[in-house]
Design an enzyme around this catalytic site. Structure first.
Site, PDB file in Angstrom:
ATOM      1  N   ARG A  33      35.206   8.100  46.482  1.00 41.11           N
ATOM      2  CA  ARG A  33      35.543   7.818  45.083  1.00 41.11           C
ATOM      3  C   ARG A  33      36.400   8.953  44.503  1.00 41.11           C
ATOM      4  O   ARG A  33      37.575   8.789  44.241  1.00 41.11           O
ATOM      5  CB  ARG A  33      34.245   7.623  44.275  1.00 41.11           C
ATOM      6  CG  ARG A  33      34.461   6.948  42.921  1.00 41.11           C
ATOM      7  CD  ARG A  33      34.895   7.885  41.811  1.00 41.11           C
ATOM      8  NE  ARG A  33      33.966   8.978  41.591  1.00 41.11           N
ATOM      9  CZ  ARG A  33      34.222  10.019  40.818  1.00 41.11           C
ATOM     10  NH1 ARG A  33      35.383  10.119  40.198  1.00 41.11           N
ATOM     11  NH2 ARG A  33      33.350  10.989  40.681  1.00 41.11           N
ATOM     12  N   ASP A  34      35.802  10.119  44.334  1.00 40.07           N
ATOM     13  CA  ASP A  34      36.501  11.209  43.646  1.00 40.07           C
ATOM     14  C   ASP A  34      37.700  11.702  44.452  1.00 40.07           C
ATOM     15  O   ASP A  34      38.766  11.981  43.907  1.00 40.07           O
ATOM     16  CB  ASP A  34      35.521  12.370  43.401  1.00 40.07           C
ATOM     17  CG  ASP A  34      35.898  13.195  42.180  1.00 40.07           C
ATOM     18  OD1 ASP A  34      37.001  12.992  41.648  1.00 40.07           O
ATOM     19  OD2 ASP A  34      35.098  14.047  41.760  1.00 40.07           O
ATOM     20  N   HIS A  38      27.884  18.427  39.938  1.00 39.73           N
ATOM     21  CA  HIS A  38      29.127  17.934  40.557  1.00 39.73           C
ATOM     22  C   HIS A  38      30.177  19.028  40.366  1.00 39.73           C
ATOM     23  O   HIS A  38      30.545  19.348  39.245  1.00 39.73           O
ATOM     24  CB  HIS A  38      29.518  16.642  39.835  1.00 39.73           C
ATOM     25  CG  HIS A  38      30.824  16.049  40.249  1.00 39.73           C
ATOM     26  ND1 HIS A  38      30.909  15.016  41.167  1.00 39.73           N
ATOM     27  CD2 HIS A  38      32.096  16.312  39.871  1.00 39.73           C
ATOM     28  CE1 HIS A  38      32.186  14.671  41.320  1.00 39.73           C
ATOM     29  NE2 HIS A  38      32.925  15.442  40.543  1.00 39.73           N
ATOM     30  N   HIS A  88      33.874  21.112  41.367  1.00 38.44           N
ATOM     31  CA  HIS A  88      35.214  21.156  41.942  1.00 38.44           C
ATOM     32  C   HIS A  88      35.519  22.609  42.286  1.00 38.44           C
ATOM     33  O   HIS A  88      34.998  23.527  41.661  1.00 38.44           O
ATOM     34  CB  HIS A  88      36.238  20.599  40.955  1.00 38.44           C
ATOM     35  CG  HIS A  88      36.228  19.100  40.887  1.00 38.44           C
ATOM     36  ND1 HIS A  88      37.286  18.330  41.301  1.00 38.44           N
ATOM     37  CD2 HIS A  88      35.275  18.228  40.490  1.00 38.44           C
ATOM     38  CE1 HIS A  88      36.990  17.047  41.148  1.00 38.44           C
ATOM     39  NE2 HIS A  88      35.768  16.952  40.654  1.00 38.44           N
ATOM     40  N   CYS A 145      44.116  20.096  44.289  1.00 34.65           N
ATOM     41  CA  CYS A 145      44.390  20.312  42.874  1.00 34.65           C
ATOM     42  C   CYS A 145      45.864  20.622  42.731  1.00 34.65           C
ATOM     43  O   CYS A 145      46.352  21.598  43.294  1.00 34.65           O
ATOM     44  CB  CYS A 145      43.561  21.459  42.331  1.00 34.65           C
ATOM     45  SG  CYS A 145      44.018  21.891  40.647  1.00 34.65           S
ATOM     46  N   ASN A 200      36.963  18.385  45.263  1.00 33.57           N
ATOM     47  CA  ASN A 200      35.528  18.670  45.175  1.00 33.57           C
ATOM     48  C   ASN A 200      35.206  19.785  46.157  1.00 33.57           C
ATOM     49  O   ASN A 200      36.005  20.092  47.044  1.00 33.57           O
ATOM     50  CB  ASN A 200      34.711  17.430  45.566  1.00 33.57           C
ATOM     51  CG  ASN A 200      34.943  16.265  44.627  1.00 33.57           C
ATOM     52  OD1 ASN A 200      35.713  15.371  44.922  1.00 33.57           O
ATOM     53  ND2 ASN A 200      34.293  16.290  43.496  1.00 33.57           N
TER      54      ASN A 200
HETATM   55 ZN    ZN Z   1      34.963  15.133  40.058  1.00 32.37          ZN
END
Ligand code: ZN
Length: 322
Positions: free
Chosen positions: A17-18, A214, A216, A247, A256
């Protein structure tokens, strides 16, 4: 290793997902299924397989319903999905997902930009979802998490006051969430802040209602923040295989935190994850082949496991964290 083996920390894989939503390439559905199956076979107990957003917005995740159906065939796997709103939650419930996560950005500017909704509007969606869940028989009711994104700072507003995050956590719980999670969407968090914000939210909603973080790795603080989370007793950590997503503002930084590095850290420290790290490392080949040209991150995959590495379950009891 059996599926029922006891674990200390739940590693929740969010790459499908992410990770995938952050890159332009669309991974073929068959490859995603193979990825999910291979990670589950390596011992990963929870995977966020996609998001019920309109395919026009995120074509990379258009096959989420099919992935939920696939993941549900895997014994013992908790199948999680992101839902941006009530409609998304309805679809997730129809598909039978075990866990649904509604993001609420603690920075209202970020919320308006990303979800095109004010805080009040997102809380209203949460309330509607909560109501829908209460109308369902318990067996069909997924766990409902409110994810407090940009909880550690926002690229638009900068500092996000702790008081604001606590207030929104309370509002999400009052709206019908089962739990809340803290998300460092922007990679701003530091370990002191992780401890402080977690304690503040615990004081407001109860320790058992916030168990997950969660992270990053935008500024390279991800694993330091993990250690802070472990020190105070958080028990669920999100990560992405190969840290995919990256990023755009920080070349070399993963998206992540990297699942492989996280699992190594945890196991080396004596926290049982239930994950076979060699099998986990092997999943990278499959993901890399399905994402040609995309960078996969991680230090452990490059350097290899240290000579004589002993996973947590095989360590002497005195070394195993309780
Ligand atoms: Zn995220």
């Amino acid at each position: 290793m059996t599926a029922a083996a006891k674990i200390d920390i739940l590693v929740s894989e969010v790459g499908p997902r992410d990770g995938l939503q952050s890159i332009a390439a669309v991974m073929p559905t068959a490859a995603k299924k193979a990825w999910i199956s291979a990670e589950a076979a390596a011992g990963v107990r929870e995977i966020e397989v996609g998001s019920f957003v309109p395919a026009s917005l995120l074509p990379q995740l258009a096959d989420t319903a099919e992935l939920v159906a696939h993941a549900l065939t895997i014994d013992g796997l908790s199948v999680a999905v992101l839902v941006p709103n009530f409609k998304g939650a309805q679809r997730a419930i129809e598909c039978g997902a075990h866990k649904i996560t509604l993001p609420l950005s603690c920075s209202e500017s970020h919320s308006l930009k990303n979800l095109r909704r004010t805080h009040a509007q997102v809380i209203e969606e949460a309330r509607a979802i909560g109501e829908l869940l209460r109308s369902l028989p318990a067996a069909r009711r997924p766990c409902f998490e409110g994810a407090l994104s940009t909880a550690f700072g926002c690229t638009i507003e900068g500092l996000v006051p702790e008081r604001k995050v606590v207030e929104l956590a309370e509002a999400l719980m009052a709206a019908g969430c089962d739990e809340v999670g803290l998300s460092d969407t922007t990679g701003y968090a530091n370990p002191t802040q992780v401890r402080s914000l977690t304690r503040a939210v615990w004081a407001a909603v109860g320790r058992d209602r916030l168990t997950g973080l969660h992270l990053h790795n935008t500024r390279g603080q991800g694993l330091a923040n993990v250690v802070a989370a472990l020190d105070i007793g958080l028990t669920t950590l999100d990560a992405s295989l190969g840290g995919i997503g990256g990023c755009p503002f920080a070349p070399g930084a993963s998206g992540n935190i990297v699942t492989e590095d996280l699992v190594f850290l945890l196991e080396a420290m004596g926290y049982r994850t239930g994950i076979d790290i060699d099998r986990l490392l092997a999943v990278r080949r499959l993901v890399q082949a399905a994402l040609p040209g995309e960078t996969l991150y991680g230090f452990v995959p490059d350097a290899g496991l240290p000579k004589g590495f002993v996973p947590a379950a095989a360590q002497a009891p005195a070394l195993v964290a309780e």
